[in-house]
Design an enzyme around this catalytic site. Structure first.
Site, PDB file in Angstrom:
ATOM      1  N   GLU A  40      -0.389   9.757  -0.200  1.00 33.47           N
ATOM      2  CA  GLU A  40      -0.584   8.620   0.705  1.00 33.47           C
ATOM      3  C   GLU A  40       0.308   8.737   1.942  1.00 33.47           C
ATOM      4  OE1 GLU A  40      -0.581   3.710   0.509  1.00 33.47           O
ATOM      5  OE2 GLU A  40       0.626   4.857  -0.920  1.00 33.47           O
ATOM      6  N   LYS A 113      -7.790   0.938   2.341  1.00 35.83           N
ATOM      7  CA  LYS A 113      -7.099   0.355   1.188  1.00 35.83           C
ATOM      8  C   LYS A 113      -7.333  -1.150   1.114  1.00 35.83           C
ATOM      9  CE  LYS A 113      -2.390   0.423  -0.797  1.00 35.83           C
ATOM     10  NZ  LYS A 113      -1.041   1.000  -0.583  1.00 35.83           N
ATOM     11  N   CYS A 150      -3.262   4.145  -3.782  1.00 34.72           N
ATOM     12  CA  CYS A 150      -2.017   3.628  -4.343  1.00 34.72           C
ATOM     13  C   CYS A 150      -2.159   2.283  -5.063  1.00 34.72           C
ATOM     14  CB  CYS A 150      -0.938   3.570  -3.264  1.00 34.72           C
ATOM     15  SG  CYS A 150       0.758   3.515  -3.967  1.00 34.72           S
TER      16      CYS A 150
END
Length: 285
Positions: A40, A113, A150
């Site tokens: 990431e 995300k 994540c």
């Protein structure tokens, strides 16, 4: 499929990080990797430890410099690359965005995300707007990739929605580490919980999982590495060390999910008529 992962300890200079990644991508491609997954926000240090408006200067457009650079590498080497970028979508609108580059250098797709944390040392809500395009797999020449990022990895709903739309592989570029103020026992509990929940996603959906984390200490945050690849029964196919950098190829049998889902037909037995309350924040009954 041969999957290459790069667990890297980043430094302050962006150009240095990118050139190190390029060298490792070449090594993996030469060794036969077909798909290469990066960690990431791989271009820079993990900058979300503080709230600093000047750090928005790290953001870039998509398409932009990084997609051009890594796209050219993908085309030259004939590999698919999963990147993770700080995207400047518009003035005052930024995302934490995974971009998948096809073998011909084009953008196969992107995922912004959706779950954004806001914890001590991880002040991501200051920088990132949640994605607004849903949980949709990205079709590539090596398969249909369920790319998440994540904090998404803690949510079974995200993994399930990717699986329900035909994802053949779940991929999590990651930047996560310890709170140095926690006891060693608590640190280890958190690290194992992180791995366990993702291996659970593999089991529940009958899909392999690839998670690539950063390692080393950055601005007082010790990232815990431990990048790993799990098979569709949650079995560990590879686990990286906590501290050391890793450039590794892991081979996955992409046909195994078919057999596992025949043994354990979880999608068949879901009681979808009874799941309406899953859209509630909490059920006060």
């Amino acid at each position: 499929m041969k999957i290459g992962i790069i667990q890297q300890h980043n430094v302050e200079d962006v150009k240095t990080n990118v050139l190190h990644l390029a060298t490792k991508i070449r090594q993996l491609a030469k060794a036969g990797a077909e798909l290469i997954v990066l960690q990431e926000l791989h271009n820079s240090l993990y900058f979300c430890k503080e709230e600093n408006v000047n750090l928005f200067d790290l953001a870039e457009t998509v398409p932009g410099p990084s997609t051009t650079f890594f796209g050219n590498l993908a085309k030259e080497l004939g590999v698919v690359i999963v990147t993770s970028l700080f995207e400047r979508r518009a003035t005052g609108l930024y995302h934490n965005t995974a971009v998948v580059l096809e073998k011909d250098g084009t953008i196969a797709g992107k995922y912004r995300k959706m779950h954004i944390p806001d914890d001590p040392g991880y002040y991501e809500k200051f920088y990132f707007t949640p994605g607004d395009s849903g949980f949709k797999p990205i079709q590539t020449s090596v398969g249909k990739l369920g790319v998440l990022v994540c904090w998404d990895q803690w949510y079974p709903e995200a993994a399930r929605l990717m699986a329900l739309q035909g994802a053949e592989l779940l991929i999590y570029p990651t930047a996560i580490g310890y709170d140095p103020n926690d006891t060693p026992q608590e640190q280890e509990r958190q690290r194992m919980a992180w791995q366990t929940v993702q291996r659970g996603h593999a089991v529940a959906n009958g899909l392999p999982v690839v998670t690539v984390n950063r390692c080393g200490e950055e601005n007082g945050v010790p990232f815990w590495g431990t990048s790993f690849v799990a098979g569709p029964q949650g079995e560990l196919l590879y686990e990286a060390p906590i501290i050391e950098e890793v450039t590794k190829i892991v081979e996955i049998d992409m046909q195994r999910s078919e057999q596992v889902r025949r043994w354990w037909p979880f999608l068949r037995d879901r009681r979808i008529e009874n799941y309406n309350d899953l859209t509630c924040r909490f059920i006060d009954k």
